[in-house]
Design a protein around this motif. Sequence first.
Motif, PDB file in Angstrom:
ATOM      1  N   GLU A  45     -40.357  97.966 -49.538  1.00 15.56           N
ATOM      2  CA  GLU A  45     -39.150  97.184 -49.214  1.00 15.56           C
ATOM      3  C   GLU A  45     -38.363  97.940 -48.370  1.00 15.56           C
ATOM      4  O   GLU A  45     -38.131  99.202 -48.455  1.00 15.56           O
ATOM      5  N   LYS A  47     -34.360  98.477 -46.661  1.00 16.97           N
ATOM      6  CA  LYS A  47     -32.964  98.203 -46.670  1.00 16.97           C
ATOM      7  C   LYS A  47     -32.284  98.845 -45.688  1.00 16.97           C
ATOM      8  O   LYS A  47     -32.408  99.896 -45.271  1.00 16.97           O
ATOM      9  N   LYS A  48     -31.367  98.218 -45.247  1.00 15.45           N
ATOM     10  CA  LYS A  48     -30.491  98.826 -44.265  1.00 15.45           C
ATOM     11  C   LYS A  48     -29.393  99.662 -44.980  1.00 15.45           C
ATOM     12  O   LYS A  48     -28.999  99.459 -46.151  1.00 15.45           O
ATOM     13  N   SER A  49     -28.869 100.661 -44.304  1.00  6.53           N
ATOM     14  CA  SER A  49     -28.192 101.680 -44.864  1.00  6.53           C
ATOM     15  C   SER A  49     -26.940 102.134 -43.886  1.00  6.53           C
ATOM     16  O   SER A  49     -27.276 101.852 -42.680  1.00  6.53           O
ATOM     17  N   ASN A  54     -32.494 103.046 -41.858  1.00  7.11           N
ATOM     18  CA  ASN A  54     -33.149 102.250 -42.846  1.00  7.11           C
ATOM     19  C   ASN A  54     -33.652 103.110 -44.098  1.00  7.11           C
ATOM     20  O   ASN A  54     -34.022 104.279 -43.727  1.00  7.11           O
TER      21      ASN A  54
END
Length: 60
Positions: A45, A47-49, A54
């Motif tokens: 997975e 996810k953007k941060s 990422n």
Amino acid sequence: MITTSTPVLDFTEKKQSETENQLPQFAEPSAKTIEAILNFSRNLEVKKSDLIENIELIKS
């Protein structure tokens, strides 16, 4: 004395276009390898941060 000669022609040799149509034989990965790659991709997975670009997480 200078001598010249022509190379011997092989008329039984396949033409270039005939050999281009043949596909090379590649080794295929095993079913276990493909299954491992698919299982990894299902569990991955991304996810953007806000702090870094990422975050990559593995669910299992």
